[in-house]
Design a protein around this motif. Sequence first.
Motif, PDB file in Angstrom:
ATOM      1  N   ASP A   1       8.138   0.946   3.582  1.00 26.97           N
ATOM      2  CA  ASP A   1       7.764   2.286   2.926  1.00 26.97           C
ATOM      3  C   ASP A   1       6.409   2.761   3.140  1.00 26.97           C
ATOM      4  OD1 ASP A   1      10.699   2.146   2.312  1.00 26.97           O
ATOM      5  OD2 ASP A   1      10.152   1.775   0.143  1.00 26.97           O
ATOM      6  N   GLU A   2       5.658   2.031   2.768  1.00 24.77           N
ATOM      7  CA  GLU A   2       4.187   2.180   3.016  1.00 24.77           C
ATOM      8  C   GLU A   2       3.853   2.851   4.218  1.00 24.77           C
ATOM      9  OE1 GLU A   2       0.595   3.541   1.423  1.00 24.77           O
ATOM     10  OE2 GLU A   2       2.309   2.849   0.244  1.00 24.77           O
ATOM     11  N   SER A   3       4.296   1.969   5.357  1.00 24.78           N
ATOM     12  CA  SER A   3       3.960   1.929   6.721  1.00 24.78           C
ATOM     13  C   SER A   3       4.513   3.419   7.114  1.00 24.78           C
ATOM     14  CB  SER A   3       4.464   0.864   7.515  1.00 24.78           C
ATOM     15  OG  SER A   3       3.869  -0.570   7.281  1.00 24.78           O
ATOM     16  N   VAL A   4       5.875   3.615   6.877  1.00 27.38           N
ATOM     17  CA  VAL A   4       6.314   4.685   7.387  1.00 27.38           C
ATOM     18  C   VAL A   4       5.764   5.991   6.709  1.00 27.38           C
ATOM     19  CG1 VAL A   4       8.581   6.216   7.186  1.00 27.38           C
ATOM     20  CG2 VAL A   4       8.712   3.906   7.500  1.00 27.38           C
ATOM     21  N   LYS A   5       5.331   6.241   5.492  1.00 31.07           N
ATOM     22  CA  LYS A   5       4.568   7.102   4.876  1.00 31.07           C
ATOM     23  C   LYS A   5       3.416   7.299   5.485  1.00 31.07           C
ATOM     24  CE  LYS A   5       6.771   6.545   0.327  1.00 31.07           C
ATOM     25  NZ  LYS A   5       6.690   6.181  -1.009  1.00 31.07           N
ATOM     26  N   LYS A   6       2.610   6.378   6.009  1.00 31.41           N
ATOM     27  CA  LYS A   6       1.330   6.484   6.610  1.00 31.41           C
ATOM     28  C   LYS A   6       1.547   7.108   7.822  1.00 31.41           C
ATOM     29  CE  LYS A   6      -1.320   2.812   4.237  1.00 31.41           C
ATOM     30  NZ  LYS A   6      -2.153   1.492   4.378  1.00 31.41           N
ATOM     31  N   ALA A   7       2.509   6.519   8.644  1.00 30.43           N
ATOM     32  CA  ALA A   7       2.775   7.214   9.787  1.00 30.43           C
ATOM     33  C   ALA A   7       3.006   8.562   9.744  1.00 30.43           C
ATOM     34  CB  ALA A   7       3.906   6.401  10.566  1.00 30.43           C
ATOM     35  N   LEU A   8       4.074   8.927   8.958  1.00 29.92           N
ATOM     36  CA  LEU A   8       4.316  10.415   8.797  1.00 29.92           C
ATOM     37  C   LEU A   8       3.091  11.318   8.097  1.00 29.92           C
ATOM     38  CD1 LEU A   8       7.899  10.198   7.094  1.00 29.92           C
ATOM     39  CD2 LEU A   8       7.149  10.618   9.663  1.00 29.92           C
ATOM     40  N   TYR A   9       2.543  10.797   7.429  1.00 32.36           N
ATOM     41  CA  TYR A   9       1.274  11.483   7.000  1.00 32.36           C
ATOM     42  C   TYR A   9       0.324  11.946   8.087  1.00 32.36           C
ATOM     43  CZ  TYR A   9      -3.128  12.810   4.591  1.00 32.36           C
ATOM     44  OH  TYR A   9      -4.263  13.323   4.331  1.00 32.36           O
ATOM     45  N   GLN A  10       0.160  10.585   8.995  1.00 34.17           N
ATOM     46  CA  GLN A  10      -0.919  11.010  10.001  1.00 34.17           C
ATOM     47  C   GLN A  10      -0.251  11.831  11.307  1.00 34.17           C
ATOM     48  OE1 GLN A  10      -3.814   9.604  10.102  1.00 34.17           O
ATOM     49  NE2 GLN A  10      -4.209  10.785  11.798  1.00 34.17           N
ATOM     50  N   ALA A  11       1.154  11.628  11.368  1.00 33.81           N
ATOM     51  CA  ALA A  11       1.778  12.484  12.441  1.00 33.81           C
ATOM     52  C   ALA A  11       1.723  14.105  11.892  1.00 33.81           C
ATOM     53  CB  ALA A  11       3.097  12.110  12.546  1.00 33.81           C
ATOM     54  N   SER A  12       1.765  14.290  10.696  1.00 33.10           N
ATOM     55  CA  SER A  12       1.626  15.687  10.365  1.00 33.10           C
ATOM     56  C   SER A  12       0.161  16.240  10.511  1.00 33.10           C
ATOM     57  CB  SER A  12       2.213  15.766   8.733  1.00 33.10           C
ATOM     58  OG  SER A  12       1.178  14.949   8.030  1.00 33.10           O
ATOM     59  N   LYS A  13      -0.821  15.142  10.472  1.00 32.60           N
ATOM     60  CA  LYS A  13      -2.230  15.803  10.409  1.00 32.60           C
ATOM     61  C   LYS A  13      -2.576  15.820  11.873  1.00 32.60           C
ATOM     62  CE  LYS A  13      -3.525  15.771   6.100  1.00 32.60           C
ATOM     63  NZ  LYS A  13      -3.712  17.160   5.488  1.00 32.60           N
ATOM     64  N   ASN A  14      -1.932  14.957  12.783  1.00 44.49           N
ATOM     65  CA  ASN A  14      -2.076  15.042  14.258  1.00 44.49           C
ATOM     66  C   ASN A  14      -1.494  16.620  14.649  1.00 44.49           C
ATOM     67  OD1 ASN A  14      -3.116  12.778  14.293  1.00 44.49           O
ATOM     68  ND2 ASN A  14      -1.379  11.749  15.049  1.00 44.49           N
TER      69      ASN A  14
END
Length: 521
Positions: free
Chosen positions: A40-53
């Motif tokens: 869960d933490e990995s997916v949330k981090k990935a989605l957050y960074q993708a949104s920032k990108n």
Amino acid sequence: MKKGTIWTIAIVMGFSFLALLFLQLKYIEEMVQMKKDQFDESVKKALYQASKNLELNETLRYLEKDVNEAERHAYSKDSLGSRSGAPDGSLQESHQYSVTGKDGTIYSSFELKTIATKPASMPKAMILRNDKNSISEARRSMKEILRNRYVYQKALLDKVVYSILYTASDKPLKERVNFKMLDRDIQAELMNNGVNIPYHFTVTAQDGREVYRCPDYSDQGEEYVYSQTLFSNDPQQNTGMVNIHFPDMDSYIFSSVRFMIPSIVFTIVLLVTFIITLVLVFRQKRLSEIKNDFINNMTHELKTPIASISLAAQMLGDDSVNKSPAMMNHLGGIINDESKRLRFLVEKVLQMSMFDRKKAVFKQKELDLNEMVEAVANSFALRVEHTGGKIYTDIGAVDSAIYADEVHFQNVLNNLLDNAVKYRKPDQPLNIWLKTWNEKDHLCLSVRDSGIGIKKDNLKKIFDKFYRVHTGNVHDVKGFGLGLAYVKKIVELHKGEIHVESGGKIDGTKFVIRFPVMKTD
């Protein structure tokens, strides 16, 4: 080993196996939960960074667009630049730059001057004299260029911020989001965070309306959906949401605990093996007790017919007893019947093993049930009368012919009457009622006694092999627990059925046997 000790060992070992299995399952559960939290933490981090990108890419697009516009505008201004000559013979060029918005607002403007000299036309002595002045002038010129460049870049960024704040956020998500690039960013960020499994995603507007769905979308795994807000700093009505789920998430998570499966399997195998071993131990213990009981009761069982023969022999030797022909025939019949019964008792256990292997061989012939009942009643009359009671016969069957093995069927009646004598009420006369009758297409026989009866809980078990009804602390009744099992087996092999009644309105025990009526041509 005592039975209590076996139970103690069994309980301790069983509890140990169950505790071990519980700890392993608990450990697996905690590992799965830990892996799930990490996932869960990995997916949330990935989605957050993708949104920032996504936001960064949008900013870069606007920046490139406005830089290109500013450069074109600056080029047009540069064509109007002036060139003049200095008193010292150098050429001085002036360039005017400005950054303006789409509405014509001027955000920044500056003038960039450059000085060009003509060394070929200047004397060498002057060049040498003016070296220090030229270096100082060049340094000041570079500082001016850097300062103007900073003002220029700042003006560009101000314009980009203005465009994003007041222009980009008003556009629909379809125009703001490059979905292919978003997909690549999500995949790259997931891999950077250690998640490399297939996924499906959708993009929805703030009102829940779906804007985009990936081409290979499937609803498998939708019970675990991860969401991330897009353009979270924009007004709420202009934000979006990316939703992602993983069809193979369960397999991915449980793959981390697969190494525990062999341990669980081996523990279960050991537990099952222990249970089977425990069952075998108790079975062997029970068989050992049966063997000991068999040995202890063998003498008593064999003494039962011997006692009848001895009693008859005593009557023959007693001068006070009238030796009439009828009495002699009666005593001779008792001795003959009890001798047959004695021989049968010796072979009873072997007969039971033969029946279990279905190797019993009957010598069947046509017999008259009424005559057999009368003969058995006469054989047991002496033993029953010795208790102060009597045997009563009610011969009511009209069609009394059966096709049976004479020896085995007589043993059925002998077993039932013998049990009646064994389980009589202490110090009370024993009465036995034998009755035959016809019931539709069946020939029926009942044996009822006035003994102690059988408890309701034991009625279903009395025909089981080696089962004996508990009599409390009374141990004077001996037996193998084979008699009624033998009776049931013989009756069934003769295509009959038997059931028992006890308690209620019945004083004592009543056995009822039914046989199909033998049809004669």
